[in-house]
Design an enzyme around this catalytic site. Sequence first.
Site, PDB file in Angstrom:
ATOM      1  N   SER A   8      35.723  44.401  42.670  1.00 15.73           N
ATOM      2  CA  SER A   8      35.626  44.289  41.220  1.00 15.73           C
ATOM      3  C   SER A   8      36.097  45.599  40.587  1.00 15.73           C
ATOM      4  O   SER A   8      35.923  46.667  41.159  1.00 15.73           O
ATOM      5  CB  SER A   8      34.172  44.012  40.822  1.00 15.73           C
ATOM      6  OG  SER A   8      34.095  43.742  39.443  1.00 15.73           O
ATOM      7  N   CYS A   9      36.736  45.505  39.423  1.00 15.58           N
ATOM      8  CA  CYS A   9      37.164  46.708  38.707  1.00 15.58           C
ATOM      9  C   CYS A   9      36.959  46.484  37.218  1.00 15.58           C
ATOM     10  O   CYS A   9      36.756  45.356  36.784  1.00 15.58           O
ATOM     11  CB  CYS A   9      38.631  47.017  39.017  1.00 15.58           C
ATOM     12  SG  CYS A   9      39.765  45.704  38.524  1.00 15.58           S
ATOM     13  N   PRO A  10      36.996  47.564  36.400  1.00 18.08           N
ATOM     14  CA  PRO A  10      36.614  47.421  34.982  1.00 18.08           C
ATOM     15  C   PRO A  10      37.391  46.345  34.222  1.00 18.08           C
ATOM     16  O   PRO A  10      36.793  45.534  33.539  1.00 18.08           O
ATOM     17  CB  PRO A  10      36.885  48.813  34.409  1.00 18.08           C
ATOM     18  CG  PRO A  10      36.792  49.724  35.566  1.00 18.08           C
ATOM     19  CD  PRO A  10      37.294  48.955  36.742  1.00 18.08           C
ATOM     20  N   GLY A  12      39.417  44.114  35.625  1.00 19.54           N
ATOM     21  CA  GLY A  12      39.474  42.888  36.420  1.00 19.54           C
ATOM     22  C   GLY A  12      40.818  42.213  36.395  1.00 19.54           C
ATOM     23  O   GLY A  12      40.930  40.995  36.483  1.00 19.54           O
ATOM     24  N   THR A  16      41.054  44.649  41.455  1.00 20.07           N
ATOM     25  CA  THR A  16      40.161  43.708  42.132  1.00 20.07           C
ATOM     26  C   THR A  16      40.907  42.930  43.211  1.00 20.07           C
ATOM     27  O   THR A  16      40.443  42.793  44.347  1.00 20.07           O
ATOM     28  CB  THR A  16      39.590  42.705  41.093  1.00 20.07           C
ATOM     29  OG1 THR A  16      38.902  43.451  40.100  1.00 20.07           O
ATOM     30  CG2 THR A  16      38.646  41.711  41.733  1.00 20.07           C
TER      31      THR A  16
END
Lengths: 464, 151
Positions: A8-10, A12, A16
């Site tokens: 997951s990443c900020p 998305g 990700t």
Amino acid sequence: MKLLAITSCPNGIAHTYMAAESLRKAAEALGVEIKVETQGSIGVENEFTPEEIEQADGIIIAADKAVDKSRFTGKKLIVTGVQDGIHKAPELIKRFESGDVDAYQGDGKSINEVKQERKQKQNPFYRHLMNGVSYMIPFVAVGGLLIALSLAIGGHPTDSGLQIPKDSVWKQIMDVGSAGFTFMVPILAGFIAMSIADRPGLAPGMIGGYIAANGSFYGSEAGAGFLGGILAGFVAGYIAKWIKTWKVPSVIQPIMPILVIPLLASILVASLFIFIVGAPIASLMDWLTAFLNGMQGASSIILALILGAMISFDMGGPVNKVAFLFGASMIGQGNVHIMGAIAAAIAVPPLGMGLATLLNKRKYEKAEQEAGKAALAMGLVGITEGAIPFAAKDPLRVIPSIMAGSMVASTIAMLGNVGNNVPHGGPIVAVLGAISHPLMYFIGIIAGVIVTALVVNLFKKNVA
Amino acid sequence: MKLTELMDKSLVDIDLNGSSKNEVLDEMIEKLDQSGALKSKRKFRKTIEKREKEGSTGIGFKVAIPHGKSKAVTSPKVAFGLSRTGVDWNSVDGEPARLVFMIAVPEESAGNEHLKILQMLSIKLMDEQFRTELLQVQTVDEAYELLDQIG
């Protein structure tokens, strides 16, 4: 070795999926089985099942965003940034091979509790239903209690049921209660649809629920009741969700959720009820009425069993209505015993469910326990609808249980020669002096209530 | 749906002029603006800068993916630029970025088709052979042909 990973990443949008791909590639090269759940802007994809978590030898969370770890209590867990997922995938996987990973201690919830939660999340049908029921309960409670109170204090037994004089203040209180009941099915349907399709689902769900509950839309004497409302909610929800997936020109996009989706979904769900569901309901009612009329010569015990089952099946829906109207019309023809059996059956669902919540609190959530108390009050004045929250939330366990109890009550009342010359049910009609052989009437109700409470608690599982 | 539905040949530049990260960002934002994807260049630039401050989008392997989700974007678009010399992007592995994908996503939009495509692009960029081929393109058409495989 079997591993699970979450990326997951900020935003998305990219990292990700890069980390997910990198982990999959590394796992393949190392001969390790891996499943990667991505929590990106599309939403959660490739979500783990509880079985997969149980079987996994370890879990990697490569995320620059908070990820819920409660699912992984007791499992070996690495928590790191999404960049490590992209660049150090082989190293992460090898750490499990060398045994260099600690088990996650969790935040106090036992694995069983977490499992239970997961199970509930797993069945979307149940989740949507729960959402609708939780919003409906206050409407049932407010409406039911006000109607119960006004009937109990201001009601007079007449040929056409318990009536409240027009100039009485209780009439107005009764009308307020009826307003609460009017919203019951639309709210149920609306919030089922909202659980499925988010906000665009609310309007079509409520409108669909209203139509489902009002037979006049499709030329039927009775609406489709709460079962029809559940159908309307699911249909409206899934239609709205489907329309959301359409590709539309960007000029139209801003008005999709507020105008286009609600409008189209409402029209579709209304058409479904008016053109497809409505006619069969009307003909089902005709058929059941003819069937009951044909039963008159047959054994009164069999008739009582059938009527008891019909009263509880949909509580205010078409099947219930047919049985009730049949009993009422029989009073006109001088046969008051049919209504006697029906009046006993009517009290059983709310009283039985109310008793069930008192007998075993662990099987009912807090809101249900409160709904159970309200149901007891409603049962005393013959408002079957008090059991609807229970039946709507868990129809497969509750409906057979209340049907069984009502069948017991109506049969005992019939055997005891109970008569009732007021088309209304519940203990209140006996208190108001409309019942002949009141002792057998109460024995029937009590026996039915106990049967319902015991059977439903036997079927029901503890809530977590 | 394919990646090339989010870009056309005017959004492909196989010889970026910029010699710094900032210059390359300007160059590519200009391209996106010319394609009609942006309502406000200045606001989109701010969104991109904000994302770079949260952590470099230089993901390593000579790849950078500056991206922004912003109200200043009217429709989802992707621009691709190849830098012959490479520019410093503070990448995790220290290597200069040569393959730059700039991604513009509107704040709100119905459907997630475009997100699926960006997901495919991300996955494809993890493929070493694909990166090598992309680094060796000589014409816009060659680059476009490779990008056309995604989706």
